[in-house]
Scaffold this motif. Sequence first.
Motif, PDB file in Angstrom:
ATOM      1  N   CYS A 156       0.824  -1.204   0.000  1.00  0.00           N
ATOM      2  CA  CYS A 156       0.000   0.000   0.000  1.00  0.00           C
ATOM      3  C   CYS A 156       0.861   1.258   0.000  1.00  0.00           C
ATOM      4  CB  CYS A 156      -0.914   0.023   1.228  1.00  0.00           C
ATOM      5  SG  CYS A 156      -2.283  -1.148   1.193  1.00  0.00           S
ATOM      6  N   GLU A 157       1.955   1.224   0.723  1.00  0.00           N
ATOM      7  CA  GLU A 157       2.839   2.381   0.816  1.00  0.00           C
ATOM      8  C   GLU A 157       3.743   2.541  -0.392  1.00  0.00           C
ATOM      9  OE1 GLU A 157       4.733   1.305   4.523  1.00  0.00           O
ATOM     10  OE2 GLU A 157       3.639   2.918   5.545  1.00  0.00           O
ATOM     11  N   GLY A 158       3.784   1.525  -1.245  1.00  0.00           N
ATOM     12  CA  GLY A 158       4.629   1.596  -2.428  1.00  0.00           C
ATOM     13  C   GLY A 158       6.079   1.261  -2.165  1.00  0.00           C
ATOM     14  N   THR A 159       6.374   0.689  -1.001  1.00  0.00           N
ATOM     15  CA  THR A 159       7.758   0.335  -0.692  1.00  0.00           C
ATOM     16  C   THR A 159       8.067  -1.117  -1.005  1.00  0.00           C
ATOM     17  OG1 THR A 159       7.163  -0.188   1.606  1.00  0.00           O
ATOM     18  CG2 THR A 159       7.869   2.079   1.128  1.00  0.00           C
ATOM     19  N   LYS A 160       7.069  -1.843  -1.489  1.00  0.00           N
ATOM     20  CA  LYS A 160       7.254  -3.246  -1.808  1.00  0.00           C
ATOM     21  C   LYS A 160       6.260  -3.627  -2.886  1.00  0.00           C
ATOM     22  CE  LYS A 160       7.727  -7.689   0.558  1.00  0.00           C
ATOM     23  NZ  LYS A 160       7.832  -8.342   1.885  1.00  0.00           N
TER      24      LYS A 160
END
Length: 306
Positions: A88-92
């Motif tokens: 969701c955070e775009g870090t994975k």
Amino acid sequence: MEHTRPTEGLRRRQFVRLSGTAGATGLLGLMGAGRALADGGGEHQAPEPAPPAPDGPGATTCPTPSTLCGYPSDTGGRYDLWDRVQVCEGTKTGPPFPQCLRTTPTYVILNGGSGSNHDYLLVPSCRISGIECPFITTAAAPNYWLEAWNNAQPGQPGHVVYPNIGLGINSADPSIRQQDQLHIHLAGIHSGIQTQLNNYDATITNTPSRWRNQIVPIWGLTSAGNPAPRSYRVLHVGNLNTNLFRLLLDSVVRPTGAAMSAQILAVTPRLIGNGGFYVLNSEPGLPVPPGQPGGTGTVDFLLAYA
């Protein structure tokens, strides 16, 4: 979501899989009411003003990685929910799943696993294993309970469409909690629970130091609709501005010598008097008055998901 011990007869709910003071006489009276008590209607829904949209609280310090709180590198299996937060955070990157309903610097809102319109999750953006992580009782921790309540209101992404809202978090018991990333359930609460709380209201304290001794039997339901009487400590609070995890630690866990990891918490509005909220706490080894049922490590007897 989570499953309970086989002895409690609660079927395992499929978690976001990731798609997503009364004695024996009083208790027997409750039990004679049957399922109608736990799921019956007839309650007056107190009007609630629509809260302002949660404004995405600013970034906060995360706990120091540890065995107790978890490590950011944890992945898969019991950490699938942590994987989802990072996606969701775009870090994975990860496989497709239902949309992230809200993403802020401190939490995300996700669909629960039932597919209903009263089953959502608030999950911290920090790596936090669950109720056992000491970080959540510190001043650095966001007020996750207030954020959960605000996100469950009309017009918000986790709007709980049910007569009354119930928020809850389970203990760390691995036979109960399926996911080792802290998550607060945004769900309905069985209407009969409100009825019973109303009946006990005159004896429910609003003094935190008395919370640990304020024990009442509440008739809940298993996921199969079977009766599930358990005992809960109940406290009345005027609002959710206080960190409930810290309140639990100071008022119940430390004075009784209990383990924080064994505790459950549930929150539901108080529909009588001057309003506010009921905060329910229980644990499997909860000492209870003679004739009352024991405690529990799951909130699933209180909350309605599907």
